[in-house]
Enzyme design. Sequence first.
Site, PDB file in Angstrom:
ATOM      1  N   LYS A  20       0.795  -1.471  -0.117  1.00 32.76           N
ATOM      2  CA  LYS A  20       0.068  -0.005  -0.018  1.00 32.76           C
ATOM      3  C   LYS A  20       0.815   1.270  -0.083  1.00 32.76           C
ATOM      4  O   LYS A  20       2.223   1.175   0.416  1.00 32.76           O
ATOM      5  CB  LYS A  20      -1.050   0.117   1.222  1.00 32.76           C
ATOM      6  CG  LYS A  20      -1.812  -1.293   1.107  1.00 32.76           C
ATOM      7  CD  LYS A  20      -2.848  -1.486   2.529  1.00 32.76           C
ATOM      8  CE  LYS A  20      -3.775  -2.345   2.419  1.00 32.76           C
ATOM      9  NZ  LYS A  20      -4.636  -2.407   3.666  1.00 32.76           N
ATOM     10  N   TYR A  60     -12.289  -3.010  -2.674  1.00 36.01           N
ATOM     11  CA  TYR A  60     -12.654  -3.373  -1.306  1.00 36.01           C
ATOM     12  C   TYR A  60     -13.979  -3.280  -1.194  1.00 36.01           C
ATOM     13  O   TYR A  60     -14.604  -2.921  -0.136  1.00 36.01           O
ATOM     14  CB  TYR A  60     -12.167  -2.044  -0.618  1.00 36.01           C
ATOM     15  CG  TYR A  60     -10.588  -2.230  -0.051  1.00 36.01           C
ATOM     16  CD1 TYR A  60     -10.178  -3.456   0.780  1.00 36.01           C
ATOM     17  CD2 TYR A  60      -9.375  -1.427  -0.499  1.00 36.01           C
ATOM     18  CE1 TYR A  60      -8.772  -3.747   1.123  1.00 36.01           C
ATOM     19  CE2 TYR A  60      -8.259  -1.633  -0.191  1.00 36.01           C
ATOM     20  CZ  TYR A  60      -7.884  -2.658   0.848  1.00 36.01           C
ATOM     21  OH  TYR A  60      -6.774  -2.964   1.042  1.00 36.01           O
ATOM     22  N   PHE A  68     -15.084   3.064   7.831  1.00 37.16           N
ATOM     23  CA  PHE A  68     -13.732   3.333   7.141  1.00 37.16           C
ATOM     24  C   PHE A  68     -13.794   3.280   5.737  1.00 37.16           C
ATOM     25  O   PHE A  68     -12.282   3.508   5.163  1.00 37.16           O
ATOM     26  CB  PHE A  68     -12.894   2.593   8.212  1.00 37.16           C
ATOM     27  CG  PHE A  68     -12.839   1.206   7.998  1.00 37.16           C
ATOM     28  CD1 PHE A  68     -12.262   0.538   6.821  1.00 37.16           C
ATOM     29  CD2 PHE A  68     -13.493   0.340   8.872  1.00 37.16           C
ATOM     30  CE1 PHE A  68     -12.682  -0.937   6.644  1.00 37.16           C
ATOM     31  CE2 PHE A  68     -13.721  -0.932   8.719  1.00 37.16           C
ATOM     32  CZ  PHE A  68     -13.237  -1.589   7.595  1.00 37.16           C
ATOM     33  N   ARG A  97      -0.954 -14.651   3.812  1.00 35.79           N
ATOM     34  CA  ARG A  97      -1.607 -13.948   4.902  1.00 35.79           C
ATOM     35  C   ARG A  97      -0.932 -14.075   6.418  1.00 35.79           C
ATOM     36  O   ARG A  97      -0.824 -13.095   7.144  1.00 35.79           O
ATOM     37  CB  ARG A  97      -3.042 -14.664   5.449  1.00 35.79           C
ATOM     38  CG  ARG A  97      -3.837 -14.367   4.273  1.00 35.79           C
ATOM     39  CD  ARG A  97      -4.565 -13.226   4.168  1.00 35.79           C
ATOM     40  NE  ARG A  97      -5.385 -12.937   5.279  1.00 35.79           N
ATOM     41  CZ  ARG A  97      -6.005 -11.590   5.180  1.00 35.79           C
ATOM     42  NH1 ARG A  97      -6.100 -10.640   4.125  1.00 35.79           N
ATOM     43  NH2 ARG A  97      -6.829 -11.285   6.212  1.00 35.79           N
ATOM     44  N   THR A 103      -4.970  -8.257  10.506  1.00 34.93           N
ATOM     45  CA  THR A 103      -5.283  -6.843   9.915  1.00 34.93           C
ATOM     46  C   THR A 103      -4.970  -5.822  11.041  1.00 34.93           C
ATOM     47  O   THR A 103      -4.448  -4.720  10.588  1.00 34.93           O
ATOM     48  CB  THR A 103      -7.134  -6.865   9.899  1.00 34.93           C
ATOM     49  OG1 THR A 103      -7.101  -7.869   9.041  1.00 34.93           O
ATOM     50  CG2 THR A 103      -7.441  -5.512   9.223  1.00 34.93           C
ATOM     51  N   ARG A 114       3.196  -6.690   9.103  1.00 34.55           N
ATOM     52  CA  ARG A 114       2.568  -5.589  10.095  1.00 34.55           C
ATOM     53  C   ARG A 114       2.975  -5.569  11.325  1.00 34.55           C
ATOM     54  O   ARG A 114       3.166  -4.715  11.813  1.00 34.55           O
ATOM     55  CB  ARG A 114       1.012  -6.020   9.581  1.00 34.55           C
ATOM     56  CG  ARG A 114       0.722  -5.622   8.413  1.00 34.55           C
ATOM     57  CD  ARG A 114      -1.153  -6.250   8.327  1.00 34.55           C
ATOM     58  NE  ARG A 114      -1.633  -5.974   7.334  1.00 34.55           N
ATOM     59  CZ  ARG A 114      -2.831  -6.479   6.751  1.00 34.55           C
ATOM     60  NH1 ARG A 114      -3.345  -7.483   7.517  1.00 34.55           N
ATOM     61  NH2 ARG A 114      -3.539  -6.200   5.691  1.00 34.55           N
ATOM     62  N   ASN A 124      -1.683  -0.153   7.462  1.00 34.16           N
ATOM     63  CA  ASN A 124      -1.060  -1.343   7.776  1.00 34.16           C
ATOM     64  C   ASN A 124      -0.068  -2.184   6.520  1.00 34.16           C
ATOM     65  O   ASN A 124      -0.066  -3.259   6.395  1.00 34.16           O
ATOM     66  CB  ASN A 124      -2.112  -2.377   8.421  1.00 34.16           C
ATOM     67  CG  ASN A 124      -3.314  -2.582   7.368  1.00 34.16           C
ATOM     68  OD1 ASN A 124      -3.020  -2.083   6.038  1.00 34.16           O
ATOM     69  ND2 ASN A 124      -4.092  -3.507   7.635  1.00 34.16           N
ATOM     70  N   HIS A 127      -1.396  -5.501   1.484  1.00 36.24           N
ATOM     71  CA  HIS A 127      -2.677  -6.563   1.317  1.00 36.24           C
ATOM     72  C   HIS A 127      -2.317  -7.812   0.974  1.00 36.24           C
ATOM     73  O   HIS A 127      -1.453  -7.899   0.013  1.00 36.24           O
ATOM     74  CB  HIS A 127      -3.527  -5.818   0.342  1.00 36.24           C
ATOM     75  CG  HIS A 127      -4.771  -6.770  -0.057  1.00 36.24           C
ATOM     76  ND1 HIS A 127      -5.890  -6.970   0.241  1.00 36.24           N
ATOM     77  CD2 HIS A 127      -4.722  -7.547  -1.166  1.00 36.24           C
ATOM     78  CE1 HIS A 127      -6.711  -7.518  -0.378  1.00 36.24           C
ATOM     79  NE2 HIS A 127      -5.937  -8.068  -1.247  1.00 36.24           N
ATOM     80  N   GLU A 138      -9.319 -10.784  -7.301  1.00 34.74           N
ATOM     81  CA  GLU A 138      -8.268  -9.726  -7.103  1.00 34.74           C
ATOM     82  C   GLU A 138      -7.332  -9.674  -8.493  1.00 34.74           C
ATOM     83  O   GLU A 138      -6.833  -8.504  -8.893  1.00 34.74           O
ATOM     84  CB  GLU A 138      -7.681  -9.742  -5.853  1.00 34.74           C
ATOM     85  CG  GLU A 138      -8.579  -9.363  -4.736  1.00 34.74           C
ATOM     86  CD  GLU A 138      -8.282  -9.507  -3.397  1.00 34.74           C
ATOM     87  OE1 GLU A 138      -8.839  -9.427  -2.339  1.00 34.74           O
ATOM     88  OE2 GLU A 138      -6.790 -10.076  -3.239  1.00 34.74           O
TER      89      GLU A 138
HETATM   90  P1  IDP Z   1      -7.075  -7.368   5.556  1.00 35.33           P
HETATM   91  O1  IDP Z   1      -6.438  -6.517   4.884  1.00 35.33           O
HETATM   92  O2  IDP Z   1      -6.197  -7.989   6.556  1.00 35.33           O
HETATM   93  O3  IDP Z   1      -7.522  -8.454   4.875  1.00 35.33           O
HETATM   94  P2  IDP Z   1     -10.050  -6.318   5.865  1.00 35.33           P
HETATM   95  O4  IDP Z   1     -10.952  -6.509   6.921  1.00 35.33           O
HETATM   96  O5  IDP Z   1     -10.288  -7.001   4.408  1.00 35.33           O
HETATM   97  O6  IDP Z   1      -8.303  -6.760   6.402  1.00 35.33           O
HETATM   98  O7  IDP Z   1      -9.613  -4.762   5.550  1.00 35.33           O
HETATM   99  C1  IDP Z   1      -9.099  -4.207   4.430  1.00 35.33           C
HETATM  100  C2  IDP Z   1      -8.497  -3.094   5.049  1.00 35.33           C
HETATM  101  O8  IDP Z   1      -9.223  -2.132   5.439  1.00 35.33           O
HETATM  102  C3  IDP Z   1      -7.502  -3.199   6.246  1.00 35.33           C
HETATM  103  O9  IDP Z   1      -6.291  -3.900   5.476  1.00 35.33           O
HETATM  104  C4  IDP Z   1      -7.303  -1.806   6.517  1.00 35.33           C
HETATM  105  O10 IDP Z   1      -6.133  -1.141   5.675  1.00 35.33           O
HETATM  106  C5  IDP Z   1      -8.473  -1.267   6.350  1.00 35.33           C
HETATM  107  N1  IDP Z   1      -9.286  -1.456   7.781  1.00 35.33           N
HETATM  108  C6  IDP Z   1      -9.934  -2.564   8.360  1.00 35.33           C
HETATM  109  N2  IDP Z   1     -10.507  -2.274   9.233  1.00 35.33           N
HETATM  110  C7  IDP Z   1     -10.168  -1.091   9.599  1.00 35.33           C
HETATM  111  C8  IDP Z   1     -10.677  -0.200  10.659  1.00 35.33           C
HETATM  112  O11 IDP Z   1     -11.261  -0.366  11.620  1.00 35.33           O
HETATM  113  N3  IDP Z   1     -10.243   1.216  10.582  1.00 35.33           N
HETATM  114  C9  IDP Z   1      -9.401   1.642   9.308  1.00 35.33           C
HETATM  115  N4  IDP Z   1      -9.037   0.903   8.611  1.00 35.33           N
HETATM  116  C10 IDP Z   1      -9.477  -0.430   8.635  1.00 35.33           C
HETATM  117 MG    MG Z   2      -9.086  -8.380   3.298  1.00 34.69          MG
END
Ligand code: IDP
Ligand code: MG
Length: 163
Positions: A20, A60, A68, A97, A103, A114, A124, A127, A138
Amino acid sequence: GKSLAGEKGKASERSFVMIKPDGVSRQLVGKIITRFEERGYKLVAVKSLTPSPALAKEHYIDLASRPFYKGLVDYITSGTPVVAMVWEGKDVIRQGRRIVGATNPQESDPGSVRGQYAVSVGRNLIHASDSFDSASKEIELWFAESELAEYKPTTWDWVMADN
Ligand code: IDP
Ligand code: MG
């Protein structure tokens, strides 16, 4: 047609991984790529780009109702590029993963990307596809089939051996 994520559970399995904008801005691209390379996974595609809002929103789309979502799309489309990649190898989706970590970086294993480099869930760094179906969608969203290389690393047979 045929899934661009290869065959689940086989050495042809593929995952979509994206560094990212914070990962690029913080100059962590090399360190992140090295983790996948040294594990023995095959880099099948890589490109740097600033995603359009349409691309980021589609990527997304499952999070569209979350509070968010807009901030997430703004982050991904900030103008600092992302590095979009496809990695191939046995169990690469699940292992990807694990390499990336949970996450929320405050819950990520400290040995993960991370957990080593990030603190905030909204920044973070990286992805990785969370399932075979996500990987299929994707890879197709981010790459044309013609962008996916076919070659065999010299390490391949040693690393991907079945026994
Ligand atoms: P992942 O990236 O670990 O698969 P997902 O739940 O798919 O996690 O969420 C996608 C992305 O959305 C996360 O990597 C993060 O950048 C963002 N995200 C997820 N939860 C939050 C939050 O509570 N606040 C802000 N950003 C979030
Ligand atoms: Mg995800």
